[in-house]
Structures are given as structure tokens and as C-alpha cells.
Design a protein around this motif. Structure first.
Motif, PDB file in Angstrom:
ATOM      1  N   ILE A  12      -6.654  11.832  -6.167  1.00 34.52           N
ATOM      2  CA  ILE A  12      -5.284  11.934  -5.640  1.00 34.52           C
ATOM      3  C   ILE A  12      -5.288  11.724  -4.128  1.00 34.52           C
ATOM      4  N   VAL A  13      -6.215  12.337  -3.418  1.00 35.88           N
ATOM      5  CA  VAL A  13      -6.303  12.181  -1.961  1.00 35.88           C
ATOM      6  C   VAL A  13      -6.568  10.717  -1.609  1.00 35.88           C
ATOM      7  N   ILE A  14      -7.480  10.067  -2.338  1.00 44.36           N
ATOM      8  CA  ILE A  14      -7.785   8.654  -2.077  1.00 44.36           C
ATOM      9  C   ILE A  14      -6.552   7.791  -2.330  1.00 44.36           C
ATOM     10  N   LEU A  15      -5.830   8.071  -3.428  1.00 48.41           N
ATOM     11  CA  LEU A  15      -4.614   7.313  -3.722  1.00 48.41           C
ATOM     12  C   LEU A  15      -3.552   7.520  -2.642  1.00 48.41           C
ATOM     13  N   VAL A  16      -3.378   8.760  -2.180  1.00 50.34           N
ATOM     14  CA  VAL A  16      -2.398   9.042  -1.133  1.00 50.34           C
ATOM     15  C   VAL A  16      -2.779   8.306   0.155  1.00 50.34           C
ATOM     16  N   ILE A  17      -4.059   8.327   0.492  1.00 53.69           N
ATOM     17  CA  ILE A  17      -4.522   7.623   1.699  1.00 53.69           C
ATOM     18  C   ILE A  17      -4.298   6.120   1.547  1.00 53.69           C
ATOM     19  N   ALA A  18      -4.590   5.573   0.361  1.00 55.14           N
ATOM     20  CA  ALA A  18      -4.377   4.141   0.118  1.00 55.14           C
ATOM     21  C   ALA A  18      -2.901   3.779   0.230  1.00 55.14           C
ATOM     22  N   VAL A  19      -2.029   4.600  -0.349  1.00 55.81           N
ATOM     23  CA  VAL A  19      -0.583   4.339  -0.275  1.00 55.81           C
ATOM     24  C   VAL A  19      -0.117   4.404   1.181  1.00 55.81           C
ATOM     25  N   ILE A  20      -0.577   5.398   1.902  1.00 55.06           N
ATOM     26  CA  ILE A  20      -0.194   5.537   3.312  1.00 55.06           C
ATOM     27  C   ILE A  20      -0.688   4.318   4.107  1.00 55.06           C
ATOM     28  N   ALA A  21      -1.908   3.854   3.823  1.00 52.28           N
ATOM     29  CA  ALA A  21      -2.450   2.685   4.528  1.00 52.28           C
ATOM     30  C   ALA A  21      -1.634   1.431   4.216  1.00 52.28           C
ATOM     31  N   ILE A  22      -1.274   1.235   2.956  1.00 53.87           N
ATOM     32  CA  ILE A  22      -0.490   0.049   2.566  1.00 53.87           C
ATOM     33  C   ILE A  22       0.898   0.098   3.187  1.00 53.87           C
ATOM     34  N   VAL A  23       1.545   1.240   3.133  1.00 52.13           N
ATOM     35  CA  VAL A  23       2.883   1.384   3.730  1.00 52.13           C
ATOM     36  C   VAL A  23       2.813   1.169   5.238  1.00 52.13           C
ATOM     37  N   SER A  24       1.796   1.737   5.869  1.00 56.59           N
ATOM     38  CA  SER A  24       1.637   1.548   7.322  1.00 56.59           C
ATOM     39  C   SER A  24       1.430   0.076   7.657  1.00 56.59           C
ATOM     40  N   TRP A  25       0.596  -0.625   6.867  1.00 56.03           N
ATOM     41  CA  TRP A  25       0.371  -2.047   7.095  1.00 56.03           C
ATOM     42  C   TRP A  25       1.671  -2.836   6.942  1.00 56.03           C
ATOM     43  N   CYS A  26       2.448  -2.507   5.884  1.00 62.49           N
ATOM     44  CA  CYS A  26       3.723  -3.212   5.656  1.00 62.49           C
ATOM     45  C   CYS A  26       4.675  -3.018   6.833  1.00 62.49           C
ATOM     46  N   ILE A  27       4.782  -1.797   7.302  1.00 60.68           N
ATOM     47  CA  ILE A  27       5.668  -1.503   8.433  1.00 60.68           C
ATOM     48  C   ILE A  27       5.172  -2.215   9.684  1.00 60.68           C
ATOM     49  N   SER A  28       3.868  -2.168   9.923  1.00 59.17           N
ATOM     50  CA  SER A  28       3.289  -2.829  11.095  1.00 59.17           C
ATOM     51  C   SER A  28       3.516  -4.335  11.047  1.00 59.17           C
ATOM     52  N   THR A  29       3.296  -4.942   9.884  1.00 59.12           N
ATOM     53  CA  THR A  29       3.484  -6.392   9.740  1.00 59.12           C
ATOM     54  C   THR A  29       4.945  -6.760   9.930  1.00 59.12           C
ATOM     55  N   ARG A  30       5.841  -5.972   9.353  1.00 57.16           N
ATOM     56  CA  ARG A  30       7.281  -6.218   9.509  1.00 57.16           C
ATOM     57  C   ARG A  30       7.667  -6.172  10.987  1.00 57.16           C
ATOM     58  N   ASN A  31       7.184  -5.148  11.693  1.00 59.80           N
ATOM     59  CA  ASN A  31       7.491  -5.021  13.116  1.00 59.80           C
ATOM     60  C   ASN A  31       6.891  -6.167  13.924  1.00 59.80           C
ATOM     61  N   THR A  32       5.702  -6.623  13.534  1.00 55.54           N
ATOM     62  CA  THR A  32       5.073  -7.755  14.216  1.00 55.54           C
ATOM     63  C   THR A  32       5.948  -9.001  14.090  1.00 55.54           C
ATOM     64  N   PHE A  33       6.463  -9.244  12.887  1.00 56.87           N
ATOM     65  CA  PHE A  33       7.340 -10.405  12.702  1.00 56.87           C
ATOM     66  C   PHE A  33       8.597 -10.288  13.551  1.00 56.87           C
ATOM     67  N   LYS A  34       9.149  -9.108  13.617  1.00 55.74           N
ATOM     68  CA  LYS A  34      10.372  -8.927  14.415  1.00 55.74           C
ATOM     69  C   LYS A  34      10.084  -9.152  15.899  1.00 55.74           C
ATOM     70  N   VAL A  35       8.958  -8.660  16.390  1.00 55.38           N
ATOM     71  CA  VAL A  35       8.582  -8.871  17.791  1.00 55.38           C
ATOM     72  C   VAL A  35       8.348 -10.355  18.056  1.00 55.38           C
ATOM     73  N   MET A  36       7.667 -11.018  17.128  1.00 54.35           N
ATOM     74  CA  MET A  36       7.408 -12.453  17.292  1.00 54.35           C
ATOM     75  C   MET A  36       8.710 -13.248  17.286  1.00 54.35           C
ATOM     76  N   LYS A  37       9.658 -12.879  16.453  1.00 60.43           N
ATOM     77  CA  LYS A  37      10.956 -13.568  16.406  1.00 60.43           C
ATOM     78  C   LYS A  37      11.697 -13.383  17.727  1.00 60.43           C
ATOM     79  N   VAL A  38      11.605 -12.183  18.297  1.00 60.24           N
ATOM     80  CA  VAL A  38      12.236 -11.947  19.601  1.00 60.24           C
ATOM     81  C   VAL A  38      11.593 -12.837  20.663  1.00 60.24           C
ATOM     82  N   LYS A  39      10.272 -13.001  20.619  1.00 62.33           N
ATOM     83  CA  LYS A  39       9.593 -13.880  21.580  1.00 62.33           C
ATOM     84  C   LYS A  39      10.029 -15.330  21.408  1.00 62.33           C
ATOM     85  N   VAL A  40      10.178 -15.765  20.175  1.00 59.27           N
ATOM     86  CA  VAL A  40      10.652 -17.133  19.923  1.00 59.27           C
ATOM     87  C   VAL A  40      12.066 -17.296  20.480  1.00 59.27           C
ATOM     88  N   ASP A  41      12.927 -16.318  20.198  1.00 62.31           N
ATOM     89  CA  ASP A  41      14.301 -16.389  20.712  1.00 62.31           C
ATOM     90  C   ASP A  41      14.331 -16.361  22.238  1.00 62.31           C
TER      91      ASP A  41
END
Length: 193
Positions: A12-41
Motif C-alpha cells: 500500500i505504501v509503495i502504491l501510494v508513493i507511486a501514485v503521488i509520483a505519477i500525479v506530481s509528474w503530471c502536474i509538473s509536465t502540465r506546468n512546464t507546457f504552460k510556462v513554455m507556451k507563455v515563452k512562445v507567446d
């Protein structure tokens, strides 16, 4: 405590850590795209600023040349009228490319006009405007390079797996357009002496 309970807690702890890592990566990647779009604009805005400055300088050049060549100011008036329709900021990158091509063509006509009037070439106001125009052209080229660099970075990130999954989810389904040189400037220059 029994070993199966300890094993369950570890899983359960490993699964929770994996879920937290995946969610964190998704949020980080989403924010990276938004920052990159602002730079393009932002870099597209730099092109807009340079095009506006070029327009303003050409408008001043028109005023400076009117006294020398009243009947031949059509070339410059065409350049000035190119921007009067749409706002540069509202244009697509393809429309900006087309505008740049038309202004470059009109500028070539201005150079021919200047050659016909030696007094105009010697006028200090006109010389300063030519210097500022050359500086403006350099700034425009730099703005285009920055824009294309930002678009390249964005498109690369958008197309590489697994970040492409996030890009498609948040609405970036197509590559952004590069600012491209007009066909005339891609040709080799011939020197005839």
C-alpha cells in the motif's frame, strides 16, 4: 504483527508513493507546457514589437522622403497601409510572415527611390532613419530566432513520449508554427559586376 499484514502495508505504501509520483509528474509536465507556451507567446510579442517599430520607422521615412519625391511615395504609402488593416498582435504567424514579405518588397522599392535622389541620401535625418531601420531589422531577426527557438523547444517536448500524453490532454494537439523566411530570401545571391 503478521507478515502478510506487514507485506500489505508495504505494498500500500509503495502504491501510494507511486501514485503521488505519477500525479506530481503530471502536474509538473502540465506546468512546464504552460510556462513554455507563455515563452512562445512572449517571443511572438517580441516580433510584434519589432514589426511595430519597423512600421513606425518606415512611417517616419515616408515623411522624410515626401519632400524629395512627392510623386514616388506610393511605395512607402503601401508599406504604411499594410498595417492599417489588422493589428499585428491579432495576426497568425503565417499572416505575419506575409506582412513581413510585403514590407520587405516595399523596402526594396524604397532603396531604389533613395538611389534616385542623392540629396535624400545625404540628409542627416534620413541617414539616422536608415541607421535605426537597420538596427530595427537586427532586432526583428533576433526576435524571430528567439521565437523559433521557443517553438522548437515546445514542439520537441510536445512530441516526445510520455510528455506527449499530457500535451494532448491539455489541448496542445498540434505543433506551433515557426516563423519562416520568405522564398526570395532562401535563394542564393548572384553578384554581377
Amino acid at each position: 504483527m503478521e507478515t502478510w499484514l506487514i507485506a500489505l502495508i508495504v505494498v500500500i505504501v509503495i502504491l501510494v508513493i507511486a501514485v503521488i509520483a505519477i500525479v506530481s509528474w503530471c502536474i509538473s509536465t502540465r506546468n512546464t507546457f504552460k510556462v513554455m507556451k507563455v515563452k512562445v507567446d512572449e517571443s511572438a510579442s517580441g516580433i510584434d514589437v519589432a514589426l511595430t517599430k519597423r512600421f513606425d520607422l518606415l512611417t517616419k521615412t515616408l515623411a522624410a522622403t515626401k519632400g524629395y519625391a512627392k510623386h514616388e511615395t506610393e511605395t512607402l504609402e503601401k508599406v504604411v497601409s499594410l498595417r492599417s488593416g489588422d493589428s499585428i498582435k491579432e495576426m497568425s504567424m503565417k499572416d505575419k510572415n506575409a506582412l513581413t514579405n510585403e514590407i520587405a518588397e516595399a523596402s526594396r522599392g524604397l532603396n531604389i527611390l533613395v538611389e534616385q535622389y542623392p540629396n535624400l541620401k545625404a540628409d542627416s535625418t534620413f541617414i539616422e532613419l536608415q541607421r535605426q531601420t537597420a538596427d530595427c531589422e537586427e532586432q526583428l531577426q533576433a526576435a524571430r530566432r528567439i521565437y523559433n527557438s521557443n517553438v522548437s523547444t515546445f514542439n520537441q517536448k510536445r512530441n516526445v513520449w510520455p510528455s506527449s500524453i499530457i500535451a494532448n490532454r491539455i489541448g496542445f494537439k498540434e505543433d506551433l508554427d515557426f516563423f519562416e523566411a520568405e522564398e526570395e530570401k532562401k535563394k542564393d545571391i548572384k553578384f554581377d559586376f
